[in-house]
Design an enzyme around this catalytic site. Sequence first.
Site, PDB file in Angstrom:
ATOM      1  N   GLY A 102     -64.940 -50.229 -29.930  1.00 27.36           N
ATOM      2  CA  GLY A 102     -66.213 -49.628 -30.352  1.00 27.36           C
ATOM      3  C   GLY A 102     -66.943 -48.888 -29.241  1.00 27.36           C
ATOM      4  N   ASP A 103     -68.065 -48.334 -29.642  1.00 29.66           N
ATOM      5  CA  ASP A 103     -68.866 -47.466 -28.774  1.00 29.66           C
ATOM      6  C   ASP A 103     -69.487 -48.220 -27.583  1.00 29.66           C
ATOM      7  OD1 ASP A 103     -70.483 -44.917 -28.443  1.00 29.66           O
ATOM      8  OD2 ASP A 103     -72.079 -46.396 -28.667  1.00 29.66           O
ATOM      9  N   LEU A 104     -70.029 -49.389 -27.841  1.00 28.24           N
ATOM     10  CA  LEU A 104     -70.706 -50.126 -26.772  1.00 28.24           C
ATOM     11  C   LEU A 104     -69.713 -50.528 -25.676  1.00 28.24           C
ATOM     12  CD1 LEU A 104     -73.421 -51.516 -25.899  1.00 28.24           C
ATOM     13  CD2 LEU A 104     -72.437 -53.603 -26.829  1.00 28.24           C
TER      14      LEU A 104
ATOM     15  N   ASP B 220     -80.760 -58.621 -24.084  1.00 25.10           N
ATOM     16  CA  ASP B 220     -81.796 -57.601 -24.227  1.00 25.10           C
ATOM     17  C   ASP B 220     -81.616 -56.756 -22.974  1.00 25.10           C
ATOM     18  OD1 ASP B 220     -84.168 -56.093 -23.827  1.00 25.10           O
ATOM     19  OD2 ASP B 220     -85.157 -57.357 -25.306  1.00 25.10           O
ATOM     20  N   HIS B 221     -81.015 -55.587 -23.117  1.00 27.70           N
ATOM     21  CA  HIS B 221     -80.569 -54.897 -21.900  1.00 27.70           C
ATOM     22  C   HIS B 221     -81.741 -54.449 -21.016  1.00 27.70           C
ATOM     23  CE1 HIS B 221     -81.139 -51.152 -24.217  1.00 27.70           C
ATOM     24  NE2 HIS B 221     -81.157 -50.522 -23.048  1.00 27.70           N
TER      25      HIS B 221
ATOM     26  N   ASP C  33     -86.238 -51.901 -33.681  1.00 32.77           N
ATOM     27  CA  ASP C  33     -85.240 -51.439 -32.707  1.00 32.77           C
ATOM     28  C   ASP C  33     -85.737 -51.610 -31.264  1.00 32.77           C
ATOM     29  OD1 ASP C  33     -82.739 -50.138 -32.101  1.00 32.77           O
ATOM     30  OD2 ASP C  33     -83.862 -48.330 -31.608  1.00 32.77           O
TER      31      ASP C  33
ATOM     32  N   HIS D 186     -87.248 -55.213 -26.658  1.00 29.65           N
ATOM     33  CA  HIS D 186     -87.498 -54.694 -25.307  1.00 29.65           C
ATOM     34  C   HIS D 186     -88.990 -54.694 -24.927  1.00 29.65           C
ATOM     35  CE1 HIS D 186     -83.435 -53.595 -25.957  1.00 29.65           C
ATOM     36  NE2 HIS D 186     -83.649 -52.443 -26.547  1.00 29.65           N
TER      37      HIS D 186
HETATM   38  N1  LIG Z   1     -73.499 -48.648 -29.171  1.00 26.95           N
HETATM   39  C1  LIG Z   1     -74.606 -48.932 -28.498  1.00 26.95           C
HETATM   40  O1  LIG Z   1     -75.112 -48.173 -27.651  1.00 26.95           O
HETATM   41  C2  LIG Z   1     -75.302 -50.216 -28.732  1.00 26.95           C
HETATM   42  C3  LIG Z   1     -74.767 -51.150 -29.588  1.00 26.95           C
HETATM   43  N2  LIG Z   1     -75.412 -52.350 -29.748  1.00 26.95           N
HETATM   44  C4  LIG Z   1     -74.854 -53.380 -30.626  1.00 26.95           C
HETATM   45  O2  LIG Z   1     -73.508 -53.646 -30.259  1.00 26.95           O
HETATM   46  C5  LIG Z   1     -72.744 -53.980 -31.388  1.00 26.95           C
HETATM   47  C6  LIG Z   1     -71.553 -53.030 -31.475  1.00 26.95           C
HETATM   48  O3  LIG Z   1     -72.026 -51.708 -31.596  1.00 26.95           O
HETATM   49  P1  LIG Z   1     -71.039 -50.439 -31.478  1.00 26.95           P
HETATM   50  O4  LIG Z   1     -70.055 -50.626 -30.396  1.00 26.95           O
HETATM   51  O5  LIG Z   1     -71.931 -49.262 -31.438  1.00 26.95           O
HETATM   52  O6  LIG Z   1     -70.290 -50.491 -32.890  1.00 26.95           O
HETATM   53  P2  LIG Z   1     -68.991 -49.687 -33.330  1.00 26.95           P
HETATM   54  O7  LIG Z   1     -69.137 -49.463 -34.788  1.00 26.95           O
HETATM   55  O8  LIG Z   1     -68.725 -48.528 -32.457  1.00 26.95           O
HETATM   56  O9  LIG Z   1     -67.812 -50.739 -33.098  1.00 26.95           O
HETATM   57  C7  LIG Z   1     -67.596 -51.821 -33.949  1.00 26.95           C
HETATM   58  C8  LIG Z   1     -66.400 -52.605 -33.445  1.00 26.95           C
HETATM   59  O10 LIG Z   1     -66.186 -53.719 -34.315  1.00 26.95           O
HETATM   60  C9  LIG Z   1     -64.796 -53.771 -34.644  1.00 26.95           C
HETATM   61  N3  LIG Z   1     -64.634 -54.404 -35.952  1.00 26.95           N
HETATM   62  C10 LIG Z   1     -65.322 -54.112 -37.092  1.00 26.95           C
HETATM   63  N4  LIG Z   1     -64.925 -54.947 -38.081  1.00 26.95           N
HETATM   64  C11 LIG Z   1     -63.993 -55.757 -37.566  1.00 26.95           C
HETATM   65  C12 LIG Z   1     -63.227 -56.852 -38.077  1.00 26.95           C
HETATM   66  N5  LIG Z   1     -63.375 -57.277 -39.336  1.00 26.95           N
HETATM   67  N6  LIG Z   1     -62.371 -57.473 -37.249  1.00 26.95           N
HETATM   68  C13 LIG Z   1     -62.213 -57.065 -35.975  1.00 26.95           C
HETATM   69  N7  LIG Z   1     -62.923 -56.055 -35.425  1.00 26.95           N
HETATM   70  C14 LIG Z   1     -63.779 -55.403 -36.219  1.00 26.95           C
HETATM   71  C15 LIG Z   1     -64.346 -52.341 -34.600  1.00 26.95           C
HETATM   72  O11 LIG Z   1     -62.972 -52.305 -34.365  1.00 26.95           O
HETATM   73  P3  LIG Z   1     -61.927 -51.554 -35.340  1.00 26.95           P
HETATM   74  O12 LIG Z   1     -62.614 -50.325 -35.826  1.00 26.95           O
HETATM   75  O13 LIG Z   1     -60.759 -51.315 -34.437  1.00 26.95           O
HETATM   76  O14 LIG Z   1     -61.683 -52.550 -36.381  1.00 26.95           O
HETATM   77  C16 LIG Z   1     -65.108 -51.829 -33.375  1.00 26.95           C
HETATM   78  O15 LIG Z   1     -64.426 -52.177 -32.206  1.00 26.95           O
HETATM   79  C17 LIG Z   1     -73.715 -53.898 -32.570  1.00 26.95           C
HETATM   80  O16 LIG Z   1     -74.267 -55.166 -32.771  1.00 26.95           O
HETATM   81  C18 LIG Z   1     -74.786 -52.940 -32.073  1.00 26.95           C
HETATM   82  O17 LIG Z   1     -76.016 -53.158 -32.728  1.00 26.95           O
HETATM   83  C19 LIG Z   1     -76.556 -52.652 -29.053  1.00 26.95           C
HETATM   84  C20 LIG Z   1     -77.138 -51.756 -28.204  1.00 26.95           C
HETATM   85  C21 LIG Z   1     -76.582 -50.447 -27.985  1.00 26.95           C
HETATM   86  O1  LIG Z   2     -81.703 -50.978 -27.765  1.00 25.37           O
HETATM   87  C1  LIG Z   2     -81.912 -49.783 -27.815  1.00 25.37           C
HETATM   88  O2  LIG Z   2     -82.268 -49.144 -26.694  1.00 25.37           O
HETATM   89  C2  LIG Z   2     -82.100 -47.739 -26.567  1.00 25.37           C
HETATM   90  C3  LIG Z   2     -82.961 -47.320 -25.391  1.00 25.37           C
HETATM   91  O3  LIG Z   2     -82.440 -47.941 -24.242  1.00 25.37           O
HETATM   92  P1  LIG Z   2     -82.575 -47.228 -22.830  1.00 25.37           P
HETATM   93  O4  LIG Z   2     -81.954 -48.172 -21.885  1.00 25.37           O
HETATM   94  O5  LIG Z   2     -81.847 -45.913 -22.947  1.00 25.37           O
HETATM   95  O6  LIG Z   2     -84.038 -47.022 -22.634  1.00 25.37           O
HETATM   96  C4  LIG Z   2     -82.499 -47.009 -27.820  1.00 25.37           C
HETATM   97  O7  LIG Z   2     -82.116 -45.644 -27.709  1.00 25.37           O
HETATM   98  C5  LIG Z   2     -81.779 -47.597 -28.992  1.00 25.37           C
HETATM   99  O8  LIG Z   2     -82.231 -46.970 -30.181  1.00 25.37           O
HETATM  100  C6  LIG Z   2     -82.021 -49.087 -29.087  1.00 25.37           C
HETATM  101  O9  LIG Z   2     -81.154 -49.649 -30.058  1.00 25.37           O
END
Ligand SMILES: NC(=O)C1=CN([C@@H]2O[C@H](COP(=O)(O)OP(=O)(O)OC[C@H]3O[C@@H](n4cnc5c(N)ncnc54)[C@H](OP(=O)(O)O)[C@@H]3O)[C@@H](O)[C@H]2O)C=CC1
Ligand SMILES: O=C1O[C@H](COP(=O)(O)O)[C@@H](O)[C@H](O)[C@H]1O
Length: 495
Positions: free
Chosen positions: A18-20, A180-181, A238, A243
């Site tokens: 995923g993205d994070l 909580d980053h 959010d 935060h």
């Molecule tokens: N992205 C960000 O900047 C931020 C994200 N978060 C939190 O982090 C968490 C993840 O976000 P993000 O990375 O953006 O989400 P993504 O949608 O990009 O990634 C989701 C991940 O979950 C996996 N996944 C989904 N369903 C299943 C399953 N049933 N079994 C196994 N793996 C599964 C996917 O893998 P696959 O597709 O290979 O199944 C993928 O790796 C969330 O709680 C989000 O709120 C918090 C702050 C910032």
């Molecule tokens: O948790 C979150 O934070 C970001 C802002 O974080 P920052 O470190 O860039 O200030 C926010 O964009 C996002 O919507 C929220 O989920």
Amino acid sequence: MNTEQNPKAVIVIFGATGDLAKRKLYPSIYQLLQNNRIGKDFAVVGVGRRPWTNEEFRKNVNTSIENAVPDHKEMDEFLSHFHYHPFDVTNPESYQELKGLLEELDHTYDIPGNRMFYMAMAPEFFGTIAINLKNEGLTSTQGWSRLVIEKPFGTDLPSAQKLNDEIRAAFSEDQIYRIDHYLGKAMVQNIEVIRFANAIFEPLWNNRYIANIQITSSESLGVEDRGRYYESSGALKDMVQNHILQVVALLAMEPPIKLTDEEIRSEKVKVLRALRPLKENEVSDYFVRGQYGKGSIRNEDVPGYREESNVDPNSNTETFVAGKLTIDNFRWAGTPIYIRTGKRMPAKSTKIVVQFKDIPMNLYYNNGDSMHPNLLVINIQPDEGITLHLNAKKTGDGSYARPIKLDYCNNCIDGINTPEAYEKLIDDCLHGDATNFTHWDEVALTWSYVDTIAKAWSSVAAEFPNYAAGTMGPADSDDLLAKDGYHWWPVTDTE
Ligand SMILES: NC(=O)C1=CN([C@@H]2O[C@H](COP(=O)(O)OP(=O)(O)OC[C@H]3O[C@@H](n4cnc5c(N)ncnc54)[C@H](OP(=O)(O)O)[C@@H]3O)[C@@H](O)[C@H]2O)C=CC1
Ligand SMILES: O=C1O[C@H](COP(=O)(O)O)[C@@H](O)[C@H](O)[C@H]1O
């Protein structure tokens, strides 16, 4: 406290594709190795459903490091610690295979069963994963097991309570690290040091000397590709529930008797308990919501929120919140804390402005103007530092006092060595330091505070959009302070 050197552990990342994980977690782990915060005795196991091989996984991790760290090196050695294990986390049977892999990696890297389980997935999976980890025996090793939980932790108090009950059925509170980053940011961590390591501030840090405190977190970005999530969240849930209220607690808490996570948490909790709860019919007197319409940022036209992808064209979701918080205790009664946060504002900036009360009388001429109030500005990002606004004599001009600034720039000195928030937090968790994570009692209190606001807003449709992208939010936000005789101090050059 980070006392343990180079902890040996297997880090299991659920949501590894995923993205994070890509943007934050892999670069942070890389930096920890470069900065000698972990040794060579670690492994990372990525879990997702995509049928990747180890090689494909490592290629993706490599790309994420290339994008985040320009001068990366020794990548082959680093990547050899990464292993991919595809499975659907809702399937309990798959956990035995994961267990086997972890035991194998313990053996390879001489790890004594230490496990960090990082939930980088949608919250609906957190409880299921936690229970499966416990039931399938992945947490009962000789070493430690810690569970790192990403936000959002629930969508209101009942859902947060339910989620907490689920994970608590498998992990004890001291094993749970709720992220909580903002608590990993260098200048958020500095709030405590500025307050408690300087004799000049603490005696003034109360309602006798501080007129008001302003916290602004502005973003120039819109919701980008997160419309689906954001529609059910909005700026209040959010940013404010987590935060912003964490920053409020750090600014307003009493000095802890020791710098342990228990003592700091206990002081933060007292602040959150002292936040005056609003009644639904009072919300409009204390809180303002906004949603951006189309506009322009740095001379580039940008669409309104309702035109973003996965957003309802009639959406009632707020992308801006301003509020006035009141803390009912001896230290803060009568000193408001104003907060504002929003998307598509002119610039990215997070700042705290502490405005001190005016001097009792003005002896200086100042062309008839009143004296500029003393301000302590804590710059959280993008610049990190503090600025103290004072008044000083204008050279050669008899009785004229003019405002001056004393500036300290943290990231000018520490430069690129200031660790990124996620790097700091992963490091803390590996070392068993929960100080900069949120505990259940804080989460419950913050949800309880924002739930009333969310409820009041959900019952009345707002007149959205009410601010143009590229501005500092709706006019009501200025009125909120004007009613008390104050104004927002600018946090960006364009404000
Ligand atoms: N992205 C960000 O900047 C931020 C994200 N978060 C939190 O982090 C968490 C993840 O976000 P993000 O990375 O953006 O989400 P993504 O949608 O990009 O990634 C989701 C991940 O979950 C996996 N996944 C989904 N369903 C299943 C399953 N049933 N079994 C196994 N793996 C599964 C996917 O893998 P696959 O597709 O290979 O199944 C993928 O790796 C969330 O709680 C989000 O709120 C918090 C702050 C910032
Ligand atoms: O948790 C979150 O934070 C970001 C802002 O974080 P920052 O470190 O860039 O200030 C926010 O964009 C996002 O919507 C929220 O989920």
